[in-house]
Write a protein that holds these residues in place. Structure first.
Motif, PDB file in Angstrom:
ATOM      1  N   TYR A 100     -52.190 -83.518  25.412  1.00 12.74           N
ATOM      2  CA  TYR A 100     -53.325 -84.008  25.744  1.00 12.74           C
ATOM      3  C   TYR A 100     -53.375 -84.503  27.322  1.00 12.74           C
ATOM      4  CZ  TYR A 100     -53.681 -84.448  20.827  1.00 12.74           C
ATOM      5  OH  TYR A 100     -53.622 -84.224  19.393  1.00 12.74           O
ATOM      6  N   ILE A 108     -59.312 -83.747  24.319  1.00 12.40           N
ATOM      7  CA  ILE A 108     -59.093 -82.326  24.944  1.00 12.40           C
ATOM      8  C   ILE A 108     -57.473 -82.439  24.781  1.00 12.40           C
ATOM      9  CG2 ILE A 108     -58.873 -81.162  27.107  1.00 12.40           C
ATOM     10  CD1 ILE A 108     -61.246 -82.815  27.981  1.00 12.40           C
ATOM     11  N   PRO A 119     -57.310 -75.096  27.153  1.00  6.75           N
ATOM     12  CA  PRO A 119     -57.647 -76.603  26.858  1.00  6.75           C
ATOM     13  C   PRO A 119     -58.848 -76.210  26.036  1.00  6.75           C
ATOM     14  CG  PRO A 119     -57.182 -76.279  29.084  1.00  6.75           C
ATOM     15  CD  PRO A 119     -57.093 -75.019  28.489  1.00  6.75           C
ATOM     16  N   VAL A 121     -61.398 -78.753  22.843  1.00  3.46           N
ATOM     17  CA  VAL A 121     -61.964 -79.734  22.322  1.00  3.46           C
ATOM     18  C   VAL A 121     -61.026 -80.046  20.720  1.00  3.46           C
ATOM     19  CG1 VAL A 121     -63.822 -81.306  21.124  1.00  3.46           C
ATOM     20  CG2 VAL A 121     -64.263 -79.793  23.209  1.00  3.46           C
ATOM     21  N   ILE A 128     -62.529 -75.515  26.934  1.00  2.88           N
ATOM     22  CA  ILE A 128     -63.259 -76.321  27.964  1.00  2.88           C
ATOM     23  C   ILE A 128     -63.946 -75.255  29.027  1.00  2.88           C
ATOM     24  CG2 ILE A 128     -62.807 -77.665  29.938  1.00  2.88           C
ATOM     25  CD1 ILE A 128     -62.150 -78.926  26.908  1.00  2.88           C
ATOM     26  N   VAL A 158     -65.451 -83.356  28.679  1.00  2.83           N
ATOM     27  CA  VAL A 158     -64.998 -82.087  28.875  1.00  2.83           C
ATOM     28  C   VAL A 158     -65.611 -81.371  29.987  1.00  2.83           C
ATOM     29  CG1 VAL A 158     -65.523 -79.644  28.088  1.00  2.83           C
ATOM     30  CG2 VAL A 158     -64.899 -81.373  26.294  1.00  2.83           C
ATOM     31  N   TYR A 161     -63.625 -83.025  33.062  1.00  2.00           N
ATOM     32  CA  TYR A 161     -62.216 -82.340  32.986  1.00  2.00           C
ATOM     33  C   TYR A 161     -62.217 -81.126  33.468  1.00  2.00           C
ATOM     34  CZ  TYR A 161     -57.838 -80.181  31.518  1.00  2.00           C
ATOM     35  OH  TYR A 161     -56.658 -79.603  31.392  1.00  2.00           O
TER      36      TYR A 161
END
Length: 167
Positions: A100, A108, A119, A121, A128, A158, A161
């Motif tokens: 994570y 994520i 990566p 969800v 992502i 998301v 990130y």
């Protein structure tokens, strides 16, 4: 000459190591104060680690420790960063199975068994990258959230990130 070296070192941290200007400035000021040095970037052997500027300490300076984050005074990078990283992992049969990258409170996850380790969800398998591409193509956050049956807050996380890893 020492001023030139300091500029070169600071530029290296900013460009090659992707350390923020603020972190470079704090590291410089803290090193000046801690060791009473006029040109700390020209005197200390520094390196970048996890977005921080660290100084490898000699044993006599700090027994039992090896690295200190200069941009955060009194922040020892090891084992602190290692412990933080370990809290980001899930284990199966004593092996790391999932990571994570933003911490377990953010949905994520990187799981080598899902989407080839990209990566995603958590619990959805939505990468992502796909969410970010749809957003940059002009789709609204609400539409993306509805299409993937996600909360808007998850889609926002998301996208944050995605922006951070793209930078």
């Amino acid at each position: 000459f020492l001023q030139l070296i300091e500029v070169v070192v600071a530029a290296k941290f900013r460009k090659a190591e992707h350390v923020s200007f603020r972190a470079v400035r704090r590291a410089y000021e803290n090193a000046q104060q801690q060791w009473s040095l006029e040109h700390p970037f020209a005197r200390l052997q520094l390196e970048a680690l996890g977005g921080h500027i660290v100084h490898r300490l000699r044993q006599e300076e700090a027994p039992g420790t090896s690295l200190q984050a200069l941009d955060q005074p009194e922040q020892w990078t090891l084992p602190g960063l290692v412990i933080k990283m370990l809290h980001q992992l899930d284990y199966e049969r004593e092996l790391a199975a999932r990571w994570y990258p933003c911490g377990k409170d953010v949905p994520i996850v990187v799981d080598p068994r899902i989407s080839a380790g990209l990566p995603v969800v958590k619990g959805r398998g939505v990468t992502i990258q796909v969410s970010h591409k749809r957003f940059t193509a002009g789709q609204r956050i609400g539409f993306i959230a509805q299409d993937f049956a996600l909360d808007v807050s998850v889609v926002e996380e998301v996208l944050r990130y995605a922006e951070n890893i793209a930078a």
